[in-house]
Each structure stands twice: as structure tokens, then as C-alpha cells.
Design a protein around this motif. Structure first.
Motif, PDB file in Angstrom:
ATOM      1  N   ASP A   1       0.845  -1.199   0.000  1.00 34.38           N
ATOM      2  CA  ASP A   1       0.000   0.000   0.000  1.00 34.38           C
ATOM      3  C   ASP A   1       0.878   1.245   0.000  1.00 34.38           C
ATOM      4  O   ASP A   1       0.708   2.142   0.818  1.00 34.38           O
ATOM      5  CB  ASP A   1      -0.929  -0.011   1.226  1.00 34.38           C
ATOM      6  N   THR A   2       1.828   1.290  -0.939  1.00 36.24           N
ATOM      7  CA  THR A   2       2.751   2.414  -1.045  1.00 36.24           C
ATOM      8  C   THR A   2       2.406   3.243  -2.276  1.00 36.24           C
ATOM      9  O   THR A   2       2.264   2.684  -3.373  1.00 36.24           O
ATOM     10  CB  THR A   2       4.204   1.927  -1.160  1.00 36.24           C
ATOM     11  N   PRO A   3       2.265   4.549  -2.149  1.00 37.89           N
ATOM     12  CA  PRO A   3       1.946   5.375  -3.316  1.00 37.89           C
ATOM     13  C   PRO A   3       3.008   5.243  -4.407  1.00 37.89           C
ATOM     14  O   PRO A   3       4.209   5.178  -4.124  1.00 37.89           O
ATOM     15  CB  PRO A   3       1.928   6.801  -2.748  1.00 37.89           C
ATOM     16  N   GLU A   4       2.563   5.202  -5.641  1.00 38.63           N
ATOM     17  CA  GLU A   4       3.469   5.079  -6.770  1.00 38.63           C
ATOM     18  C   GLU A   4       4.469   6.231  -6.818  1.00 38.63           C
ATOM     19  O   GLU A   4       5.647   6.033  -7.146  1.00 38.63           O
ATOM     20  CB  GLU A   4       2.659   5.022  -8.074  1.00 38.63           C
ATOM     21  N   ALA A   5       4.040   7.433  -6.475  1.00 37.71           N
ATOM     22  CA  ALA A   5       4.931   8.590  -6.516  1.00 37.71           C
ATOM     23  C   ALA A   5       6.087   8.451  -5.531  1.00 37.71           C
ATOM     24  O   ALA A   5       7.180   8.971  -5.774  1.00 37.71           O
ATOM     25  CB  ALA A   5       4.137   9.869  -6.209  1.00 37.71           C
ATOM     26  N   GLU A   6       5.853   7.749  -4.445  1.00 39.08           N
ATOM     27  CA  GLU A   6       6.922   7.497  -3.475  1.00 39.08           C
ATOM     28  C   GLU A   6       7.821   6.348  -3.920  1.00 39.08           C
ATOM     29  O   GLU A   6       9.051   6.403  -3.767  1.00 39.08           O
ATOM     30  CB  GLU A   6       6.317   7.160  -2.109  1.00 39.08           C
ATOM     31  N   LEU A   7       7.224   5.322  -4.496  1.00 40.78           N
ATOM     32  CA  LEU A   7       7.957   4.094  -4.770  1.00 40.78           C
ATOM     33  C   LEU A   7       8.785   4.150  -6.048  1.00 40.78           C
ATOM     34  O   LEU A   7       9.931   3.669  -6.077  1.00 40.78           O
ATOM     35  CB  LEU A   7       6.965   2.935  -4.859  1.00 40.78           C
ATOM     36  N   ARG A   8       8.256   4.713  -7.118  1.00 40.98           N
ATOM     37  CA  ARG A   8       8.927   4.633  -8.416  1.00 40.98           C
ATOM     38  C   ARG A   8      10.331   5.252  -8.416  1.00 40.98           C
ATOM     39  O   ARG A   8      11.262   4.634  -8.964  1.00 40.98           O
ATOM     40  CB  ARG A   8       8.051   5.253  -9.508  1.00 40.98           C
ATOM     41  N   PRO A   9      10.570   6.415  -7.815  1.00 38.70           N
ATOM     42  CA  PRO A   9      11.954   6.933  -7.795  1.00 38.70           C
ATOM     43  C   PRO A   9      12.925   6.011  -7.073  1.00 38.70           C
ATOM     44  O   PRO A   9      14.072   5.844  -7.505  1.00 38.70           O
ATOM     45  CB  PRO A   9      11.823   8.278  -7.062  1.00 38.70           C
ATOM     46  N   LEU A  10      12.469   5.375  -5.986  1.00 33.29           N
ATOM     47  CA  LEU A  10      13.329   4.452  -5.263  1.00 33.29           C
ATOM     48  C   LEU A  10      13.609   3.209  -6.108  1.00 33.29           C
ATOM     49  O   LEU A  10      14.733   2.680  -6.119  1.00 33.29           O
ATOM     50  CB  LEU A  10      12.668   4.045  -3.944  1.00 33.29           C
ATOM     51  N   GLN A  11      12.605   2.721  -6.818  1.00 35.00           N
ATOM     52  CA  GLN A  11      12.803   1.553  -7.672  1.00 35.00           C
ATOM     53  C   GLN A  11      13.789   1.848  -8.801  1.00 35.00           C
ATOM     54  O   GLN A  11      14.643   1.009  -9.125  1.00 35.00           O
ATOM     55  CB  GLN A  11      11.467   1.092  -8.246  1.00 35.00           C
ATOM     56  N   LEU A  12      13.694   3.015  -9.397  1.00 31.54           N
ATOM     57  CA  LEU A  12      14.622   3.366 -10.465  1.00 31.54           C
ATOM     58  C   LEU A  12      16.044   3.502  -9.938  1.00 31.54           C
ATOM     59  O   LEU A  12      17.005   3.081 -10.600  1.00 31.54           O
ATOM     60  CB  LEU A  12      14.179   4.667 -11.142  1.00 31.54           C
ATOM     61  N   ALA A  13      16.190   4.057  -8.746  1.00 28.52           N
ATOM     62  CA  ALA A  13      17.516   4.158  -8.144  1.00 28.52           C
ATOM     63  C   ALA A  13      18.095   2.776  -7.868  1.00 28.52           C
ATOM     64  O   ALA A  13      19.280   2.514  -8.126  1.00 28.52           O
ATOM     65  CB  ALA A  13      17.447   4.974  -6.853  1.00 28.52           C
ATOM     66  N   ALA A  14      17.261   1.866  -7.360  1.00 28.39           N
ATOM     67  CA  ALA A  14      17.720   0.506  -7.090  1.00 28.39           C
ATOM     68  C   ALA A  14      18.038  -0.233  -8.389  1.00 28.39           C
ATOM     69  O   ALA A  14      19.002  -1.007  -8.450  1.00 28.39           O
ATOM     70  CB  ALA A  14      16.649  -0.251  -6.308  1.00 28.39           C
ATOM     71  N   ALA A  15      17.235   0.015  -9.426  1.00 29.33           N
ATOM     72  CA  ALA A  15      17.491  -0.606 -10.721  1.00 29.33           C
ATOM     73  C   ALA A  15      18.840  -0.162 -11.273  1.00 29.33           C
ATOM     74  O   ALA A  15      19.597  -0.965 -11.830  1.00 29.33           O
ATOM     75  CB  ALA A  15      16.372  -0.266 -11.702  1.00 29.33           C
ATOM     76  N   GLN A  16      19.164   1.113 -11.110  1.00 27.61           N
ATOM     77  CA  GLN A  16      20.457   1.607 -11.563  1.00 27.61           C
ATOM     78  C   GLN A  16      21.600   0.990 -10.762  1.00 27.61           C
ATOM     79  O   GLN A  16      22.625   0.613 -11.326  1.00 27.61           O
ATOM     80  CB  GLN A  16      20.498   3.139 -11.467  1.00 27.61           C
ATOM     81  N   GLU A  17      21.428   0.862  -9.456  1.00 27.97           N
ATOM     82  CA  GLU A  17      22.449   0.211  -8.630  1.00 27.97           C
ATOM     83  C   GLU A  17      22.709  -1.218  -9.115  1.00 27.97           C
ATOM     84  O   GLU A  17      23.859  -1.642  -9.248  1.00 27.97           O
ATOM     85  CB  GLU A  17      22.003   0.180  -7.169  1.00 27.97           C
TER      86      GLU A  17
END
Length: 452
Positions: A20-36
Motif C-alpha cells: 500500500d505504497t503510493p506510486e509517486a513514493e515508490l517509483r523513484p526508489l525503484q529506479l535508483a535501485a534498478a540503476q544500482e
């Protein structure tokens, strides 16, 4: 593991928040993790490096950067079949190395007799390679580290039966399949035994899942189709299949009786639709009425209807038979470590450590809420993902599944979206085009890498 990836994966220990996490909060973190993750894997997996070079991508900054880096779902069975047919296990190792982070080249394969022996050697060397059943013609081989398996077990602990029940090792478990073998379904059963099972109360079919037997059956069907199978081969295979079917039915009936004997307890039961119909029929023979199971029993059903004669209302019959028990659902696949649970509204939700992408049918363009959603905020396309959990391989894949994504901020259950509708099908099964644009170039690269 890099910090952002670890933090996203750790969120699953609080599933109510995780799902139940808002997409606006989650997507930047996911992209950062994807880059890592990309920065690590591009130095470890040559195929990923080649994909990045072909697409001109040096970093993941947006979802559009990620899609060209995903592998086609066929890549994990892209080895020449001759490697298996001719026992070229050294060459199969060479192929597996093109898709693995760890070095598998030193695994001893002298004396290997079949696929199951090959997998046993890999596991003994610390490489947890799982194989698909190969029902489509070839097995997929997917490498896992011990850490992958631990994180997957943790994910299942907090996701299986969510949001309807929480795991505790206090139930009798009934798994209507093998409990031994190198397959993701078997692995799921073993994980559930740890997360849900009362000690000594795990019940399953006795025969192990032998991938080699599946391969041999597929090979025979091909020879029958092209007319090269001998009458003796066909007769021997039919006799063996009949004997195995009789043994399997006897085992299933024994399990059915045991399940019915435990029906007033909060058991966990998982099987195919046809197997549940067998339990129902056995209950009729014993005079057991519908709805006589413990309300806290967990019953999972799905699949297993291809080529089986079932009544048109088999799902409704099974539902009535078990009554008001807990009936969770989830969407997943062999290539995916983080399954997606189904909420009370019948929608699938994604964990923070799983990056969702939905593309066009060819797997070449991302679908977005701005350009592709209909009046209801939904769009239909091919499911793709980056599973941030995997350490044994690159976890980015374009699947063969046709899905409908709801981009709306809220699911009908009240939790944050996006969500997937419970209408998932296979492109190949629905008569669609299952050709993914990148598949040909990926296969060509791998053939070149192994000299095939």
C-alpha cells in the motif's frame, strides 16, 4: 547488496505497508535501485552489457531506459536441444554461464547421465538452478544463490495468503504434487513447509519430479509427430505412462482421504483444479457434505485443466465444496522470486522490490497512463519486470503473459495502485503473437557466445 535495493526488499516484512505504497513514493526508489543493480550486473553478465550497448543505454534514469535491457522470457531455454540430447553437459554449463553471475564453469559434469543428474551436480556445487517442467518443449534453467532462496522464503512468509492470513508454522500441509525435485513449484512447497507447516505434518505425493522424464516424453511426442518413433517405443511409453498414472491416482486418493480426515482443522491445501475435483468426488463417496471444512483452512487452486475432461462449472463446484474457507490467490512464474498476491477486490499488487512494466505486444514500447489508458485508466499489454531480489542472475524479463494494468492511484480494495486485473492469459494460448522483438538478437548473441 546495494542499500536502496536492500531497503526496498526489507519492506516486505510489513506487508500491509509494502502493498500500500503510493506510486509517486515508490517509483523513484525503484529506479535508483534498478540503476544500482544495473551498474553491478553489466560487469558480470556479458549479455546485459551487449543489450545496453545495442540500445545505447549507459544508465537507468527512466522506465523507458529499463525496457530495452530486459531479456525475452525464452532466453533461459535458448540452449541448443542437442546439448541435452547428446549429453554435452560441458556445453550446457558454458551456456548457463552466459546468464549467471557466479562461475559455474568448474562444476564437475563427468559421468552425468541426464538433466536431473546435471542439476544435482550444480546444487552440490552451491548453484541452486531450478528447471521449468519443459511442457512447452524445452526446460528453462534459472540460477539462484543461497541468498536468493533465503530472501524468496522471506517474501513468501509475508506474502502467501496475504491479506487474508498471516503465516505461522502450526498447520498440517497438503501439497498435491511432488515435494522433491529441482523445480520452482517444488521449491514453493518446501518454503511453505517451513513458513506454515507443523513439524511432521507435511503431506505430498511421494514420487519426485524428474525433469529428465518430462524431456523424454516431449522427445517421444516429437518423434511420433514426425513418424520416426517405433511401435515398440510407443507401446513401452504408453505402458509406463499407464503404470505411473495408476500409481499417481492411488497416491492422490490416499491423500484425499487424509485431507478429509483433517477437514475440521485449519489445514493448508494446494493443488490443481482436477485434483480438487478428485477430493470432492471422494467426499461424495464418503457422504461428506459441502462446506464441512474449518473456516480458517487455507485452500489454493489453479491450473491443471489442459486436456482434462472437467464439468463446465468445476470452479463453482469446488468453491461450494470447501465453503467459507480462506481462498488466497497470487500471480507468479518460475522466473520471478516475488509473487504478487491478490487482494480482496481480486486485483494483484506488487511488492516494493518488484519493478512493474507493461509493454506493447512486441515488447518494444512501454504502455503509460498518459498515452495508452482507456476511460477506466486501464491498458492491456505484455507483462515485464525487474525483480530486484536476484543475485544469481539478471532479474529483468519480458514475459509471455498478456495482462491488463489499472494505472489508477487507488485499487477498489482501497490500497494504492497500480494493480493488475485477474484476467491474465498467455499470448501464445490466446492466439496472439508471442514473438518478442529482442528475442532473435538475444538468441543470436548466446549462440555466438557458446559457439553453437
Amino acid at each position: 547488496m546495494t542499500p536502496t535495493r536492500q531497503a526496498l526488499l526489507d519492506r516486505i516484512t510489513d506487508p500491509d505497508r509494502a502493498y500500500d505504497t503510493p506510486e509517486a513514493e515508490l517509483r523513484p526508489l525503484q529506479l535508483a535501485a534498478a540503476q544500482e543493480l544495473f551498474a553491478e550486473r553489466i560487469t558480470q553478465i556479458p549479455l546485459l552489457k551487449q543489450r545496453a550497448a545495442d540500445a545505447g543505454i549507459d544508465a537507468i534514469r527512466t522506465p523507458d531506459d529499463l525496457l530495452p535491457l530486459l531479456f525475452a522470457h525464452t532466453v533461459y531455454k535458448s540452449y541448443p536441444q542437442s546439448f541435452v540430447d547428446q549429453g554435452r553437459w560441458d556445453r550446457l554449463l558454458q551456456w548457463l554461464q552466459t546468464l549467471s553471475v557466479a562461475d559455474v564453469s568448474r562444476v564437475e559434469v563427468r559421468g552425468v547421465t541426464d538433466v536431473d543428474d546435471f542439476l544435482e551436480r550444480l546444487w552440490a556445487a552451491g548453484h541452486g538452478v531450478l528447471a521449468s517442467s519443459g511442457s512447452g518443449g524445452k526446460c528453462s534453467f534459472l540460477n539462484h544463490t543461497p541468498g536468493d532462496r533465503e530472501l524468496k522464503a522471506r517474501h513468501f512468509k509475508h506474502t502467501t495468503a496475504w491479506p487474508l492470513a498471516r503465516s505461522a508454522p502450526d498447520r498440517a500441509l497438503f501439497w498435491l504434487g511432488p515435494i522433491k525435485g529441482f523445480n520452482s513449484a517444488v521449491e514453493s512447497a518446501q518454503i511453505n513447509r517451513v513458513n506454515w507447516g507443523r513439524p511432521g505434518a507435511m503431506h505430498a505425493l511421494g514420487s519426485p519430479l524428474r525433469i529428465g522424464e518430462v524431456n523424454r516424453a516431449i522427445a517421444l511426442r516429437k518423434r511420433i509427430a514426425d513418424g520416426s518413433a517405433t511401435p515398440g517405443e510407443i507401446a513401452a511409453a504408453e505402458a509406463d505412462a499407464a503404470a505411473k498414472a495408476e500409481q499417481g491416482r492411488a497416491e492422490l486418493l490416499a491423500l484425499a482421504d487424509l485431507i478429509l480426515d483433517h477437514r475440521h482443522e485449519p489445514i493448508m491445501l494446494s493443488g490443481l483444479w482436477a485434483q480438487h475435483m478428485t477430493i470432492l468426488q471422494r467426499a461424495r463417496e464418503r457422504g461428506i457434505p459441502d462446506g464441512d471444512f474449518h473456516r480458517e483452512a487455507i485452500v489454493m487452486a489453479g491450473g491443471g485443466v489442459k486436456g482434462i475432461a472437467l464439468p463446465p462449472d468445476y470452479k463453482e463446484q469446488v468453491d461450494r465444496f470447501y465453503g467459507a474457507v480462506i481462498r488466497p490467490g497470487a500471480y507468479g512464474m518460475t522466473e520471478l522470486a516475488q509473487m504478487m498476491p491478490r487482494c480482496e477486490a481480486g486485483r494483484y499488487h506488487r511488492a516494493p522490490g518488484l519493478v512493474w512494466l507493461v509493454s506493447d505486444e512486441r515488447g518494444e514500447r512501454l504502455l503509460t497512463a498518459e498515452h495508452d489508458a482507456d476511460a477506466n485508466g486501464q491498458a492491456t499489454g505484455r507483462f515485464a519486470f525487474l525483480d530486484l531480489l536476484h543475485e544469481g542472475r539478471w532479474g529483468g524479463l519480458i514475459s509471455g503473459d498478456k495482462v491488463t494494468i489499472d494505472f489508477n492511484e487507488r485499487c477498489p480494495c482501497g490500497r494504492h495502485g497500480p494493480t493488475l486485473l485477474d484476467t491474465i492469459s498467455r499470448y501464445a494460448a490466446s492466439g496472439g503473437d508471442d514473438n518478442i522483438g529482442c528475442a532473435g538478437t538475444i538468441d543470436a548473441y548466446i549462440r555466438g557466445a557458446v559457439g553453437a
